[in-house]
Motif scaffolding. Structure first.
Motif, PDB file in Angstrom:
ATOM      1  N   THR A   4      24.430  79.953  22.594  1.00  0.00           N
ATOM      2  CA  THR A   4      23.788  79.081  23.523  1.00  0.00           C
ATOM      3  C   THR A   4      23.304  77.737  22.927  1.00  0.00           C
ATOM      4  O   THR A   4      23.334  77.744  21.574  1.00  0.00           O
ATOM      5  N   ASP A  63      20.597  76.495  22.647  1.00  0.00           N
ATOM      6  CA  ASP A  63      19.314  76.925  21.794  1.00  0.00           C
ATOM      7  C   ASP A  63      19.513  77.463  20.453  1.00  0.00           C
ATOM      8  O   ASP A  63      18.941  77.208  19.519  1.00  0.00           O
ATOM      9  N   ASP A  64      20.727  77.800  20.087  1.00  0.00           N
ATOM     10  CA  ASP A  64      21.176  78.441  18.762  1.00  0.00           C
ATOM     11  C   ASP A  64      21.317  77.382  17.917  1.00  0.00           C
ATOM     12  O   ASP A  64      21.057  77.413  16.754  1.00  0.00           O
ATOM     13  N   ASP A 112      19.713  74.409  17.990  1.00  0.00           N
ATOM     14  CA  ASP A 112      18.596  73.918  17.523  1.00  0.00           C
ATOM     15  C   ASP A 112      18.155  74.999  16.690  1.00  0.00           C
ATOM     16  O   ASP A 112      17.439  74.419  15.569  1.00  0.00           O
ATOM     17  N   ARG A 113      17.825  76.171  16.999  1.00  0.00           N
ATOM     18  CA  ARG A 113      17.386  77.080  16.242  1.00  0.00           C
ATOM     19  C   ARG A 113      17.767  77.091  14.811  1.00  0.00           C
ATOM     20  O   ARG A 113      17.044  77.483  13.656  1.00  0.00           O
ATOM     21  N   ARG A 170      15.112  69.031  26.160  1.00  0.00           N
ATOM     22  CA  ARG A 170      14.908  69.640  27.770  1.00  0.00           C
ATOM     23  C   ARG A 170      13.833  68.780  28.342  1.00  0.00           C
ATOM     24  O   ARG A 170      13.069  68.143  27.641  1.00  0.00           O
ATOM     25  N   GLY A 210      19.394  71.064  29.383  1.00  0.00           N
ATOM     26  CA  GLY A 210      19.672  70.680  27.974  1.00  0.00           C
ATOM     27  C   GLY A 210      20.427  69.084  27.962  1.00  0.00           C
ATOM     28  O   GLY A 210      21.014  68.948  28.657  1.00  0.00           O
ATOM     29  N   ARG A 224      11.344  67.952  21.442  1.00  0.00           N
ATOM     30  CA  ARG A 224      12.314  68.222  22.102  1.00  0.00           C
ATOM     31  C   ARG A 224      12.288  67.885  23.475  1.00  0.00           C
ATOM     32  O   ARG A 224      12.715  68.814  24.317  1.00  0.00           O
TER      33      ARG A 224
END
Length: 567
Positions: free
Chosen positions: A285, A287-288, A290-291, A374, A381, A505
């Motif tokens: 995803t 988010d991965d 950014d993570r 977001r 996103g 973010r």
């Protein structure tokens, strides 16, 4: 286990006779009992970055034959980023679908994927993931460094820079024209850390390229040597049934994200990696990115975020030297086409020039990953690349100046009466996968001429399209949902206050009535509305940038099962 190609060539019946007879044409009798290796070749005179791939294919062929396989040149759809209109991204999925279907339909046991220009490696990897036969990538390599007025030229990046200087009146049109013949010095793709270079390096970090090959300049004879060795390797992949699904895992994509951040790679890699993962069924995803990537240091001092070019990067040690510096951030379990973990290839990978590739102790930026934003402007996103942005603009409040289409932008951006200043936020919409169609590289909008003349060189810009990997600036892009899919970008009005807060973010619009508004009619009139052909199919089925912009019916894999007989 037998070869897949035996479904065509084995046996004594009429159909086997037909398959062998038409393919024989001088080959020895035992050719039909050997691994049949397709060389998926995106060479094309209309894709100048890939025009040399026929030479690469010959070296691959020699390696395949030497290892006991039968090399088979398979021309596939080629997409030239510089020429194709409205955007090469419109046909990435078509190229992937065509390559997948041709690999499945033919007597092929394994494949070597030859790509270079931006969309060719992603499309080929999407195809290989969906058909799932043994596959390995040979990137075509970057061009050598050109010079103009005694200094190196970064293709792409310096186009944007020099063209703005012409508009600002600090460079003559004559000098700009003279730089044209100096920029492209040799065969190969862009020599900056654009999308082509990024995807070659990310493909290696994924494990689909022989470690140490990506980034080798197109004109370097060592690329031919590596191509020959890859031809030998693919026969081994077939013999050991080492398919993409056996080594491309979530761990592989973890390593690709680490590499993307450490090299300062293109934001385009995000949409491509999401699409490749979708073909494999890997749960990746936004988010991965950014993570995993947000805490990775930027180590490569390369245009557009830095000073040097790909020829320097290769000389300085290349990707393996970078990955050695961030080894502790990699997933050690992720395998490569060699059958060994990527981490095992890093032991002998020194940095030869610490100006080009920095050490972990002296990074260019401590946290160089792509940031995922977001907010009420991008509920699904949006992306920003801090390494290519202006630090003072990463937290910003400004008044929106809205353009309803790329034509509207071109018509008004240089109007001396345009109500815009250096603190304004330029908003361009209707440029997403569905709206344009195809999600073009228009997000790094040229700045208004009157601001350029005042010395302004960067502004916050927001768009549902993409940005060239060779470009730079404080650009919020891949805004999702896109305006044409009902995203809130379509509700913004000139004069609204937009707040960008990269540290937290966030990307938001301050307007009390925002959610109650109706979309702009002028914007809606500019959306793509094709009546037939691929564009119609694309607009009807394309997914959002936040999931990879694949077509809904292409997500996943159909495998390599052999279809019923044709005769």
């Amino acid at each position: 286990m037998g070869l897949r190609s035996e479904h065509w060539y084995a046996g004594d019946d009429r159909n086997a006779y037909i398959h062998r007879a038409w393919m024989r044409r001088g080959t020895p009798d035992d050719a039909f009992r050997r691994p049949q290796i397709a060389i998926a070749n995106t060479a094309s005179d209309l894709t100048p970055c890939n025009a040399h791939l026929d030479e690469i294919a010959k070296s691959v062929s020699h390696g395949v034959y030497e290892a006991g396989g039968i090399p088979l040149n398979l021309p596939v759809v080629s997409l030239g980023e510089t020429n194709v209109r409205p955007t090469a991204m419109l046909w990435r999925n078509m190229a992937a679908m065509a390559a997948e279907e041709m690999l499945r339909a033919n007597p092929v046991d394994g494949v070597v994927l030859l790509g270079g220009c931006d969309k060719t490696i992603p499309a080929l990897l999407m195809a290989a993931a969906s058909v799932d036969i043994p596959a390995v990538v040979v990137p075509g390599g970057p061009m050598l460094t050109g010079t103009f007025r005694g200094v190196p030229l970064g293709c792409g990046t310096d186009v944007w820079r020099l063209s703005e200087e012409v508009r600002a009146g600090t460079l003559s049109q004559e000098q700009f024209a003279r730089s044209e013949s100096a920029m492209i010095r040799s065969r190969g793709h862009c020599n900056t850390m654009g999308t082509a270079s990024t995807m070659a390096l990310v493909a290696e970090a994924l494990g689909t390229v022989v470690p140490g090959v990506a980034g080798t300049p197109a004109a370097d004879s060592r690329l031919l040597e590596a191509s020959h060795a890859t031809g030998r390797l693919v026969v081994e992949l077939v013999e050991q049934d080492r398919r993409p699904s056996t080594f491309l895992t979530k761990a592989s994509f973890h390593n690709a994200i680490v590499a993307l951040a450490a090299i300062g790679g293109s934001t385009n890699a995000v949409v491509h990696l999401l699409a490749i993962a979708g073909r494999l069924g890997v749960d990746l995803t936004l988010d991965d990115f950014d993570r995993v990537g947000s805490g990775v240091p930027l180590l490569v001092d390369l245009q557009p975020a830095g000073r040097f070019l790909m020829e320097d990067f290769h000389r300085a040690g290349g990707l393996l030297a970078v990955l050695r510096e961030v080894r502790d951030l990699l997933d050690p379990a992720a395998l490569t086409v060699t059958g060994r973990p990527l981490a095992e290839h890093l032991d002998d990978a020194p940095i030869w020039d610490p100006q080009v590739i920095r050490t972990r102790a002296e990074p260019i930026i401590a946290e160089g990953g792509i940031a995922v934003l977001r907010g009420n402007l991008a509920p699904s996103g949006a992306l920003v690349k801090p390494a290519a942005a202006s630090a003072h603009l990463l937290q910003h409040r400004g008044r929106a100046v809205v353009f309803d289409s790329i034509e509207d932008f071109h018509a008004r951006v240089d109007d001396p009466d345009l109500d815009v200043d250096a603190d304004s936020v330029l908003v361009l919409r209707g440029c997403g996968p569905r709206g344009y169609p195809g999600m073009p590289e228009v997000s790094n909008m040229p700045l208004p001429k009157k601001l350029l003349e005042q010395g302004v060189r960067d502004m916050v810009r927001i768009c549902d399209g993409r940005m060239s990997g060779t470009a730079y600036g404080t650009v919020v892009l891949h805004v999702a949902p896109e305006a044409a899919a009902g995203g809130p970008l379509g509700l913004v009005r000139t004069g609204d206050v937009i707040v960008l807060d990269v540290a937290n973010r966030r990307i938001d619009v301050e307007a009390p009535d925002f959610a109650r508004r109706t979309p702009s009619e002028a914007m809606a009139r500019a959306f793509a509305s094709p009546k037939r052909g691929w564009e119609r199919l694309y607009v009807d089925h394309v997914l959002g940038a936040d999931t990879g912009a694949d077509l809904d019916f292409l997500v996943g894999s159909s495998g390599s099962d052999v279809a019923r007989e044709s005769h």
